[in-house]
Design an enzyme around this catalytic site. Structure first.
Site, PDB file in Angstrom:
ATOM      1  N   LYS A 108       0.866  -1.190   0.000  1.00 55.14           N
ATOM      2  CA  LYS A 108       0.000   0.000   0.000  1.00 55.14           C
ATOM      3  C   LYS A 108       0.889   1.221   0.000  1.00 55.14           C
ATOM      4  CE  LYS A 108      -4.026  -0.312   0.799  1.00 55.14           C
ATOM      5  NZ  LYS A 108      -5.328  -0.445   0.164  1.00 55.14           N
TER       6      LYS A 108
HETATM    7  N1  GLU Z   1      -7.154  -0.383  -2.993  1.00 52.42           N
HETATM    8  C1  GLU Z   1      -7.926  -1.591  -3.167  1.00 52.42           C
HETATM    9  C2  GLU Z   1      -7.885  -2.429  -1.920  1.00 52.42           C
HETATM   10  O1  GLU Z   1      -7.640  -1.946  -0.848  1.00 52.42           O
HETATM   11  C3  GLU Z   1      -7.549  -2.333  -4.436  1.00 52.42           C
HETATM   12  C4  GLU Z   1      -6.138  -2.795  -4.539  1.00 52.42           C
HETATM   13  C5  GLU Z   1      -5.797  -3.372  -5.895  1.00 52.42           C
HETATM   14  O2  GLU Z   1      -6.658  -3.471  -6.745  1.00 52.42           O
HETATM   15  O3  GLU Z   1      -4.621  -3.720  -6.071  1.00 52.42           O
HETATM   16  O4  GLU Z   1      -8.162  -3.595  -1.934  1.00 52.42           O
END
Ligand code: GLU
Length: 418
Positions: A108
């Site tokens: 993240k």
């Molecule tokens: N931000 C989204 C999550 O927290 C999607 C992450 C992604 O698609 O890689 O799951």
């Protein structure tokens, strides 16, 4: 050992991990390796504002585990972005990807900024500078960003373009959640919100409930909450409350969700909508309903307010909206929680489909993606539900145990290098 990312949210993620480890049956070296992220990078991005001044923005990318494959996870733009927040969210992404049996670990990242306070030109410069500084740490086989809070298809297009300019050729597989015109996947935009409702439907099946007779409250009206509200409305459930950053709305007879979307499209938020009673966020969470969908942000239901919830089922569309203290109170009160790592996994699952399509340069249609998503979420839901019954645990513990076991098996097989 306390490390730099040791903040309350990271402690929440670690507390959940420790609880799950008690029953997961993994060896000590595996547990020790999974307690902290593999890598964290911090940046300060110098960005020229529209008035000619230069401002510095703190930015981060945390990669929790690369055991199963490239790391995967969103990039958010928010004033709350910190190393600890990214580390917690990266760990949750590891369990989410593993639970869904996607060949990824968790990551993240984000920029500490208020996206609403910047013009598109400023956001473009923030994003391009971030993508450029991030380039040595990401890659289609290494770490693949995606949208998260306050980022969207356009943000991903800027990252894809910046990365591709550095390489000298188009690299669509560097990010997911990008526009369809540059290799994005149909149905990715709706995937997280639609996936939340697929999981709710599955849970209703197990609980013996009819979705069409449920009264729902949805906290958050963005890409997750807004789409989940529409899906619930289309399936004839009654959405009695919704909220966004401007506050909440309540109508016991059911809100007109398409009218709310039209209002947001015209005005930027729910503010000023006058065909429902305005309520505060705290009042929204305490509304009497069957299903409460938390699709705003982390840390919403805590030890302080968990006792005032009046729903029969809590659904985590956001990451980390329920604190461990609230988990304990809700378990005591017999209110089950559909946990984030299962419930909002529709987004990363269709991200995986997008990456597979990009790598093979072969694209699937909407029905195929929707069906494959329903199948993957349904399979993960069944494994979690059955494990929770077998072990008499909460759904969260079962989801984490199932995810952790997938990663643990890979780590056992690979061992620690050298
Ligand atoms: N931000 C989204 C999550 O927290 C999607 C992450 C992604 O698609 O890689 O799951």
């Amino acid at each position: 050992m306390s490390l730099e990312w040791d903040t309350p949210l990271f402690q929440q993620a670690q507390t959940q991990l420790e609880r799950a480890l008690v029953t997961a049956g993994v060896s000590d070296f595996v547990a020790e390796r999974l307690r902290n992220p593999e890598r964290a990078v911090m940046f300060t991005l110098p960005v020229r504002m529209d008035d000619g001044t230069i401002r510095s923005f703190p930015a981060y990318r945390v990669q929790h585990s690369s055991v199963l494959g490239p790391t995967k996870g969103g990039i958010r733009y928010d004033l709350g972005v910190s190393l600890g927040e990214c580390a917690a969210l990266a760990m949750w992404m590891t369990w989410k990807c593993a639970l869904l049996r996607l060949p990824y670990g968790g990551a993240k990242g984000g920029v500490r900024c208020d996206a609403r306070a910047h013009s598109q030109a400023e956001l473009s410069r923030i994003t391009r500078r971030f993508a450029s500084d991030l380039a040595p740490f990401i890659g289609p086989k290494q770490d693949i960003p995606a949208p998260d809070m306050a980022t969207n298809e356009q943000t991903m297009a800027w990252i894809m373009d910046t990365y591709s300019m550095g390489k000298g050729y188009a690299v669509p597989e560097i990010v997911t959640g990008k526009p369809v015109s540059i290799g994005g996947s149909v149905f990715r935009h709706e995937a997280t919100g639609a996936g939340v409702v697929m999981v709710i439907e599955r849970a209703c099946g197990r609980l013996g409930w009819e979705l069409a007779t449920q009264r729902c409250v949805v906290q958050g009206f963005g890409n997750v909450g807004g789409i989940a509200a529409t899906e619930l409305y289309d399936k004839r459930a009654t959405v009695v409350g919704v909220s966004d950053i401007s506050g909440g709305l309540h109508d016991p007879n059911g809100l007109d969700i398409p009218a709310l979307h039209a209002h947001v499209a015209a005005n930027g938020s729910l503010e000023g909508y006058d065909r429902a009673r305005r309520i505060s966020n705290e009042e929204l969470l305490a509304l009497e309903c069957d299903i409460l969908v938390l699709a705003a942000r982390e840390d919403q239901v805590t030890g302080e307010n968990a006792g005032s919830l009046r729903c029969k089922l809590v659904v985590e569309g956001a990451n980390g909206p329920t604190s461990p203290a609230a988990d304990a109170i809700l378990a005591e009160r017999g209110i089950p929680i559909l946990p984030d790592v299962l419930t909002n996994a529709g987004g990363v699952t269709v991200s995986y489909f997008e990456w597979v399509q990009d790598l093979s340069r072969f694209f699937w249609d909407r029905d195929e993606i929707r069906n494959r998503l329903a199948e993957k979420l349904g399979d993960a839901f069944d494994r979690v539900w059955e494990l929770a019954e077998e072990r008499s645990t909460t759904l969260r513990d079962a989801a984490l145990i199932a995810g952790i076991r997938e990663v643990a098996a890979a780590l056992e097989a690979r061992g620690i290098y050298p």
